[in-house]
Scaffold this motif. Structure first.
Motif, short mmCIF file in Angstrom:
data_model
loop_
_atom_site.label_atom_id
_atom_site.label_comp_id
_atom_site.label_asym_id
_atom_site.label_seq_id
_atom_site.Cartn_x
_atom_site.Cartn_y
_atom_site.Cartn_z
N PRO A 230 0.83 -1.21 0.00
CA PRO A 230 0.00 0.00 0.00
C PRO A 230 0.86 1.26 0.00
O PRO A 230 0.61 2.21 0.76
CB PRO A 230 -0.82 -0.15 1.28
N VAL A 231 1.88 1.26 -0.81
CA VAL A 231 2.84 2.36 -0.89
C VAL A 231 2.96 2.76 -2.36
O VAL A 231 3.25 1.93 -3.22
CB VAL A 231 4.22 1.93 -0.35
N ILE A 232 2.71 4.03 -2.64
CA ILE A 232 2.76 4.53 -4.02
C ILE A 232 3.89 5.55 -4.12
O ILE A 232 3.85 6.60 -3.48
CB ILE A 232 1.42 5.17 -4.42
N HIS A 233 4.89 5.20 -4.93
CA HIS A 233 5.99 6.13 -5.20
C HIS A 233 5.59 7.04 -6.36
O HIS A 233 5.23 6.57 -7.43
CB HIS A 233 7.26 5.35 -5.55
N LEU A 234 5.62 8.34 -6.13
CA LEU A 234 5.19 9.32 -7.13
C LEU A 234 6.41 10.08 -7.63
O LEU A 234 6.91 10.99 -6.96
CB LEU A 234 4.18 10.28 -6.49
N PRO A 235 6.94 9.73 -8.81
CA PRO A 235 8.13 10.43 -9.31
C PRO A 235 7.76 11.76 -9.96
O PRO A 235 6.65 11.94 -10.48
CB PRO A 235 8.68 9.45 -10.36
N GLY A 236 8.69 12.69 -9.92
CA GLY A 236 8.45 14.00 -10.52
C GLY A 236 8.56 14.00 -12.02
O GLY A 236 8.24 15.00 -12.66
N SER A 237 9.02 12.91 -12.61
CA SER A 237 9.13 12.78 -14.05
C SER A 237 8.86 11.32 -14.39
O SER A 237 8.95 10.44 -13.53
CB SER A 237 10.53 13.19 -14.53
N PRO A 238 8.50 11.00 -15.65
CA PRO A 238 8.18 9.62 -16.00
C PRO A 238 9.34 8.67 -15.71
O PRO A 238 10.50 8.99 -15.96
CB PRO A 238 7.88 9.69 -17.50
#
Length: 636
Positions: free
Chosen positions: A358-366
């Motif tokens: 239940p952990v979502i890594h959200l990168p600042g670029s693709p």
């Protein structure tokens, strides 16, 4: 002199800052060192986070060369340009009013499927070739109609569940303030390069949502670091804790999520065969295997609340733990290899009974070959320094010009050496007072500042119209404005490429965790996603004019007109309902139609159906009036 090693990676744009620096450069600042428990390969990433955060918080001057004096640092000016960039980008990535949507929940199904027109029947005497073409067209039409009707029937059957899921998830989103959490995560990811969203289970309730900065994020990645969804993730940081005697001690806290095989982690080889592991990790009594868990070919498998009859059972589960270690006990161990025997557990290893992290890594670029993202600040870091330098020069010059340089002849200068308004100075018989005008250089500084800000917009893609800077001329049309905004649209579109697939998982994870917690009944996971809102300004007036002209010329349908208005920003929530309202209220056109077709059998029913009203079955049809004209006299 030996050549200096140069590192070219996603952090190279910040290498002009001594904190990030170049490998082998002895001038690199040593004011900040990574904690001993941070893996060696992560030091450069954490230094880059600090540099980006310094830009955002207007303290990038603290990362300037150590040769700068304290007075020079105190006079350095930073006016929030980096923060403005990231704030505008983050807001645009989410768009106006982002919403959780369930597929098909808002579809208007009352009118049935939109079927294509049936091929015209063959005329008498058709040739064999014409008949073959007709038969082929009829077969294609029949297949398409059957497909559309099947899809419509499926949509009718599933729409109630989709609407219920949409309502439930939107209520959950309001309860956990999801829009604010999403904005926080997006602002962190585009500003620092990475953010993490964590869903935490709550018994009997939907999960909570927490956002962490990328500096706390330590995934276990393969050597190529290209995996988007790792099987093990740690969040770790240092914190001070005070004991009962008032003594403060440094601790390392670590949260861990790990996907493990059910059999290897829950069953161990004991003296009498297989022994079941309890929640504390110690062998205990084996519980009765019920409908949720069973043994298949010597392996434990699990049926989860969202599994359907044809779904394969889960063979893995997510284990979660929350522990802390005294920094003195960590020594040289890294975050992924801390000694569990020395931990103080807030939550010992716990089976969350889900088959995902239940952990979502959200990168600042693709993401691509690199797991971590880049910040919107990176591409303009040196430009931001130049803008700050120019602003500092302008402030210094303005202060200097506010205290003018004066040459006084024929009299002694004031004892204080200061010239102040309201004072009278004698200059003698041939005295003169001259003011040295140095203001000519100030417009040049201001012009240079404007040029740097224009360059900043061009480099980042955050165009001037978005941050309130006008070019001085005006857009001549909506298309002209859209062409100006093309770099901005491309920037937001590229970031959404990385955020979209990740955020699509968020409501699905929340729904499944709600089922595990008992807040939602068993059943399939609905097709839900977070729908981004519009982010481009629209030429609403131009769209209205276009629609009006198109309708008057009968060049577009009402349906197309409503679609254009929605895209332009008109507050229309239900397109189908709006179309019915337009038709029902268009009395002038309906009256003209009735006058033109008076006397036609079934006219009343046709008009009533078009207007969305009902008429009595015995409604009489009015015959058209007979108009008699006087004969025209011959003018001759």
């Amino acid at each position: 002199m030996a050549p200096r090693e140069i590192i070219v990676d996603q952090y190279s744009a910040l290498s002009h800052k001594p904190l990030v620096g170049l490998a082998g450069d002895t001038s690199v600042s040593t004011d900040w060192r990574a904690p001993t428990w941070v893996p060696n390969g992560e030091h450069r990433r954490l230094r880059a986070y600090i540099a980006r955060a310094a830009y955002q918080e207007n303290v990038a001057r603290l990362l300037l060369s150590s040769s700068m004096s304290d007075a020079e640092r105190a006079n350095w000016r930073e006016y929030g340009d980096a923060s403005l960039l990231t704030t505008r980008v983050a807001a645009a990535v989410l768009g106006d009013n982002p919403q959780i949507t369930a597929a098909g929940a808002d579809d208007d199904l009352l009118d049935g499927p939109d079927l294509p027109e049936e091929p015209e029947s063959l005329p008498e005497g058709a040739t064999e070739f014409e008949r073959r073409i007709y038969d082929g067209r009829l077969a294609v039409w029949t297949g398409e109609v059957e497909r559309l009707i099947d899809a419509w029937e499926q949509a009718v059957a599933t729409q109630p569940a989709a609407r219920a899921a949409q309502v439930l998830l939107r209520e959950w989103a309001d309860g956990v303030q999801l829009p604010a959490r999403l904005l926080e995560a997006t602002d962190t990811s585009v500003g620092l390069g990475d953010a993490v969203i964590v869903l935490s289970p709550r018994p009997g309730r939907m999960p909570a949502v927490t956002v962490y900065e990328g500096g706390f994020y330590f995934p276990e990645l393969p050597d190529d670091a290209s995996i988007a969804y790792p099987d093990t993730v740690h969040l770790a940081w240092e914190e001070d804790r005070t004991d009962g005697l008032g003594r403060t001690e440094r601790w390392v806290r670590r949260l861990t999520w790990q996907l493990v095989d059910l059999t290897s982690q829950r069953v161990v080889e004991g003296r009498d065969g297989l022994a079941w592991l309890g929640p504390d990790g110690e062998p205990g009594d084996r519980p009765e295997l019920g409908t949720s868990e069973s043994m298949v070919d010597g392996r434990i498998v699990r049926r989860l609340p969202w599994h359907q009859d044809d779904d394969e059972p889960a063979t893995r589960t997510c284990m979660y733990s929350d522990g802390a270690w005294r920094l003195s006990d960590v020594q040289d161990r890294k975050v992924d290899a801390l000694d569990d025997a020395r931990a103080v557990w807030a939550t010992p290893p716990l089976d969350l009974r889900i088959d995902f992290l239940p952990v979502i890594h959200l990168p600042g670029s693709p993401e691509g070959s690199r797991h971590y993202g880049r910040s919107v600040i990176d591409r303009a870091a040196q430009l931001l320094d130049d803008v700050a330098t120019n602003d500092s020069n302008i402030a210094s010059a303005s202060a200097y010009l506010g205290d003018p340089t004066i040459a006084l002849s024929g009299a002694k200068p004031p004892e204080s050496g200061m010239v102040a308004p309201g004072k009278v100075y004698g200059t003698g018989e041939h005295g003169r007072m001259d003011v040295l005008d140095l203001s000519a250089g100030l417009p040049a500084l201001l012009s240079a500042g404007d040029r740097l800000l224009d360059r900043l917009s061009e480099t980042t893609g955050v165009v001037g119209e978005v941050i309130g800077r006008s070019r001085g001329d005006t857009a001549t049309s909506g298309i002209h404005l859209l062409l100006r905004l093309a770099p901005w649209a491309q920037l937001i579109g590229s970031i959404r490429l990385g955020h979209g697939p990740k955020l699509r998982l968020l409501p699905k994870m929340a729904h499944r965790m709600g089922q595990i917690a008992g807040a939602i009944d068993e059943g399939p996971t609905p097709d839900v996603a977070i729908q981004f809102g519009a982010f481009l300004p629209s030429d609403l007036a131009g769209a209205v004019e276009l629609v009006a002209k198109g309708l008057d010329a009968h060049a577009i349908s009402v349906e197309t007109a409503v679609t254009v208005l929605i895209a332009a920003g008109m507050p229309i929530e239900d397109a189908a309902l709006e179309i019915r309202r337009i038709v029902a209220q268009d009395t002038e056109r309906l009256n003209a139609l009735a006058d033109a077709l008076a006397g036609v059998p079934g006219l009343a029913e046709i008009i009533a159906e078009r207007a969305g009203v009902q008429v009595a079955a015995d409604t009489a049809v009015v015959a058209p009036p007979v108009i008699e004209l006087d004969p025209v006299e011959d003018p001759t």
